[in-house]
Write an enzyme that holds these catalytic residues in place. Structure first.
Site, short mmCIF file in Angstrom:
data_model
loop_
_atom_site.label_atom_id
_atom_site.label_comp_id
_atom_site.label_asym_id
_atom_site.label_seq_id
_atom_site.Cartn_x
_atom_site.Cartn_y
_atom_site.Cartn_z
NE ARG A 60 -2.28 -1.50 3.50
CZ ARG A 60 -2.08 -2.74 3.94
NH1 ARG A 60 -2.51 -3.76 3.23
NH2 ARG A 60 -1.45 -2.96 5.08
CD GLU A 97 1.00 -9.24 20.07
OE1 GLU A 97 0.45 -8.88 19.01
OE2 GLU A 97 0.40 -9.44 21.14
#
Ligand code: AMP
Length: 177
Positions: A60, A97
């Site tokens: 993007r 994470e």
């Protein structure tokens, strides 16, 4: 002004996995006025900074990146996910994470002393943008700024990872835990 751009962002709950509130920017870039406004605001901020390269992160980031490079009279550099670029690459691995991820750039994409604007659509934890800074600097470039359309604010603390850099975002969206 900011609220107007925010109205074009679509929130998609639980995508790509449960618990993620995905901020969809395709609903912004498909309409000329907010797309132009978002490009112009970044361009105006960096117009006089002597940018020689805009480096954007797939995929993007490329929607804005090419426009920014063209309007700033700069070259455009592709930062990609591993295994996508055909020539020799520099690689940077960063923490997620759970686990790690990497981004790559061609070894000759940046010349020593290039003044680089990094662009991505969204700042979350800042891990991707920080890795992009490392890539640029390892190649001898100077990071002049890092620009995002959206910044997720609150507990993610993405800006902390980018301390010392000039960071701008057009829309701030608080993240609820
Ligand atoms: P980070 O490295 O955590 O700052 O993540 C930034 C990258 O992940 C950007 O390339 C974003 O496109 C993508 N991303 C992370 N979280 C979201 C989200 N909630 N909505 C849309 N894109 C996201």
């Amino acid at each position: 002004m900011e609220e107007k751009l925010l109205n074009y962002i679509r929130n998609v709950p639980d995508w790509p996995k449960p618990g993620i509130q995905f901020k969809d920017i395709t609903t912004l870039c498909k309409v000329h006025t907010p797309f132009k406004e978002s490009c112009d605001r970044i361009i105006n901020n960096y117009r006089d900074k002597g940018i020689t390269k805009v480096a954007a992160i797939e995929a993007r980031g490329y929607v804005w990146g090419g426009v920014l490079a063209y309007q700033l009279s700069a070259g455009f550099v592709l930062i990609r996910k591993p295994g996508k670029l055909p020539y020799k690459v520099l690689s940077e691995t960063y923490e997620l994470e759970y686990g790690t991820d990497s981004i790559e750039m061609h070894i000759d994409a940046i010349e020593k002393g290039d003044k680089v604007l990094i662009f991505d659509d969204l700042l979350a934890t800042g891990g991707t943008a920080r890795a992009a800074c490392n890539l640029i600097e390892n190649a001898g470039g100077v990071v002049i700024g890092i620009a995002f359309v959206i910044e997720l604010t609150g507990s993610l603390r993405g800006r902390d990872k980018l301390e010392g850099y000039d960071v701008i975002s057009l829309i701030e969206i608080p993240v609820e835990e």
